[in-house]
Design an enzyme around this catalytic site. Sequence first.
Site, mmCIF file in Angstrom:
data_model
loop_
_atom_site.group_PDB
_atom_site.id
_atom_site.type_symbol
_atom_site.label_atom_id
_atom_site.label_comp_id
_atom_site.label_asym_id
_atom_site.label_seq_id
_atom_site.Cartn_x
_atom_site.Cartn_y
_atom_site.Cartn_z
ATOM 1 N N ARG A 164 -3.847 -81.481 55.503
ATOM 2 C CA ARG A 164 -4.280 -81.978 54.192
ATOM 3 C C ARG A 164 -3.196 -82.768 53.467
ATOM 4 O O ARG A 164 -3.472 -83.786 52.836
ATOM 5 C CB ARG A 164 -4.738 -80.811 53.309
ATOM 6 C CG ARG A 164 -6.087 -80.250 53.730
ATOM 7 C CD ARG A 164 -6.619 -79.275 52.725
ATOM 8 N NE ARG A 164 -5.729 -78.120 52.544
ATOM 9 C CZ ARG A 164 -5.994 -77.121 51.718
ATOM 10 N NH1 ARG A 164 -7.088 -77.129 50.994
ATOM 11 N NH2 ARG A 164 -5.161 -76.104 51.622
ATOM 12 N N ILE A 165 -1.952 -82.286 53.538
ATOM 13 C CA ILE A 165 -0.876 -82.976 52.828
ATOM 14 C C ILE A 165 -0.619 -84.345 53.444
ATOM 15 O O ILE A 165 -0.468 -85.346 52.735
ATOM 16 C CB ILE A 165 0.405 -82.120 52.824
ATOM 17 C CG1 ILE A 165 0.185 -80.856 51.983
ATOM 18 C CG2 ILE A 165 1.592 -82.913 52.281
ATOM 19 C CD1 ILE A 165 1.309 -79.851 52.071
ATOM 20 N N ASP A 185 -0.505 -85.059 66.327
ATOM 21 C CA ASP A 185 -0.941 -83.712 65.952
ATOM 22 C C ASP A 185 -1.875 -83.203 67.043
ATOM 23 O O ASP A 185 -3.033 -83.613 67.123
ATOM 24 C CB ASP A 185 -1.659 -83.717 64.604
ATOM 25 C CG ASP A 185 -1.884 -82.300 64.073
ATOM 26 O OD1 ASP A 185 -2.115 -81.384 64.892
ATOM 27 O OD2 ASP A 185 -1.839 -82.098 62.846
ATOM 28 N N ARG A 246 9.315 -78.664 56.534
ATOM 29 C CA ARG A 246 10.211 -77.538 56.785
ATOM 30 C C ARG A 246 11.549 -78.062 57.294
ATOM 31 O O ARG A 246 11.603 -78.946 58.147
ATOM 32 C CB ARG A 246 9.607 -76.561 57.805
ATOM 33 C CG ARG A 246 8.456 -75.721 57.253
ATOM 34 C CD ARG A 246 8.961 -74.714 56.242
ATOM 35 N NE ARG A 246 7.925 -73.825 55.747
ATOM 36 C CZ ARG A 246 7.244 -73.997 54.629
ATOM 37 N NH1 ARG A 246 7.472 -75.084 53.894
ATOM 38 N NH2 ARG A 246 6.349 -73.122 54.228
ATOM 39 N N ASP A 270 13.281 -83.094 51.133
ATOM 40 C CA ASP A 270 13.041 -82.080 50.106
ATOM 41 C C ASP A 270 13.344 -80.682 50.632
ATOM 42 O O ASP A 270 13.375 -79.728 49.861
ATOM 43 C CB ASP A 270 11.582 -82.147 49.641
ATOM 44 C CG ASP A 270 11.286 -81.177 48.502
ATOM 45 O OD1 ASP A 270 12.048 -81.186 47.514
ATOM 46 O OD2 ASP A 270 10.306 -80.407 48.604
ATOM 47 N N GLU A 275 18.623 -72.953 53.085
ATOM 48 C CA GLU A 275 18.373 -73.104 51.657
ATOM 49 C C GLU A 275 18.815 -71.842 50.928
ATOM 50 O O GLU A 275 18.529 -70.730 51.382
ATOM 51 C CB GLU A 275 16.886 -73.371 51.407
ATOM 52 C CG GLU A 275 16.413 -74.689 52.007
ATOM 53 C CD GLU A 275 14.938 -74.985 51.761
ATOM 54 O OE1 GLU A 275 14.240 -74.107 51.192
ATOM 55 O OE2 GLU A 275 14.490 -76.084 52.108
ATOM 56 N N HIS A 294 13.623 -78.571 47.485
ATOM 57 C CA HIS A 294 12.376 -77.917 47.888
ATOM 58 C C HIS A 294 11.443 -77.759 46.684
ATOM 59 O O HIS A 294 10.873 -76.690 46.438
ATOM 60 C CB HIS A 294 12.662 -76.549 48.515
ATOM 61 C CG HIS A 294 11.581 -76.101 49.466
ATOM 62 N ND1 HIS A 294 11.833 -75.323 50.571
ATOM 63 C CD2 HIS A 294 10.236 -76.331 49.484
ATOM 64 C CE1 HIS A 294 10.701 -75.081 51.211
ATOM 65 N NE2 HIS A 294 9.714 -75.687 50.559
ATOM 66 N N GLY A 296 8.940 -80.142 46.109
ATOM 67 C CA GLY A 296 7.775 -80.989 46.310
ATOM 68 C C GLY A 296 6.462 -80.340 45.927
ATOM 69 O O GLY A 296 5.529 -81.019 45.493
ATOM 70 N N ALA A 301 0.797 -77.008 36.865
ATOM 71 C CA ALA A 301 -0.560 -76.715 37.314
ATOM 72 C C ALA A 301 -0.568 -76.011 38.666
ATOM 73 O O ALA A 301 -1.332 -75.064 38.888
ATOM 74 C CB ALA A 301 -1.372 -78.010 37.386
#
Length: 334
Positions: A164-165, A185, A246, A270, A275, A294, A296, A301
């Site tokens: 979806r992203i 993919d 990731r 990002d 981390e 990180h 993003g 909301a």
Amino acid sequence: MTKTFGTNPVPVVGIIEPGYADYTIERTVLAQIGAQVRSLQWGTNRADLLNQLEQVDVVLVRDVPLNAEAIARMKPGSGIVRYGVGVDTVDLDAATARGIRVANVPDYGADIEVSDHAAALTLALARRIVSRHGQVMQGQWNIGQREPIFRLAGSTLGLIGFGRIARAYLARMRAFGIREVLVHDPFVSAIELAQHKVVGVDADEIFRRARIISLHAPASAANHHLVNERTLDLMRPDACLINTSRGALVDTAALAQALAERKIFGAALDVQEVEPMPDTSPLRELPNVILSDHVGWYSEASVASLQEGAALAALEILTTGTPTNWVNRWSSKQ
């Protein structure tokens, strides 16, 4: 289904810190069944956290890893809810063996925020926004032609991962005139790729041909260091690497070397392998990299939606025992 909660008169939901500034949403949702919501404070003393895990019926966790040792301290039949999509920080095998349901929140709107962030990083990198800002703030002017800036329109975009992203990011990038879209993919059918007017290829072809390469794959053993010395050598000298997925997908040392040697145009990241990002990271000293922390996924909301989704998952675990987004699902006969 009627649930019992051991010696607890009411179910207890523990939120592992660091989490969020306020848990009003979680408390409101879980008040429907009289559940108690506790913030599990532990600082740097992991033993403190492990002791607290013994007292809760469902754990809500953001970034703190839950390994086999931690899961062994949880009640059999309890639950874990990950604030977010990825569950690579949870030992799923250990949870399954202990009968602990693990749920995530895949639909809190991250496709909007992360795709916006990926597009912003792409534009900032390709148009040299960050470096130009620094130069202008130092009093420089007429600096536009010192370093190359390419036109996005007509460029080839490569997407590794097409969930979806990635699809939301593609919609944004098409507005800038992207010419050809290559996708790798293995879990997406050729029919679905054709419906989105993209071309399915292997990952190496993306590294060879794409000017913009954006990573949208999950962390897995197969994807570890997908971007490495070999694949960086395949990339065009004007290639831009974008990673909002990731950190483990990228070999940091190999990328830093390629950037230092100007083998590729630049990178915008990002996420990092480690981390928070270490002070000693070689990426910190490079002018052709853009970094964010990180973030993003974040907006006011999206946080509200994420907290509500996690609370609802905990509610499902405590009432029906069958969360909608049950990651380590097993047979009801188990």
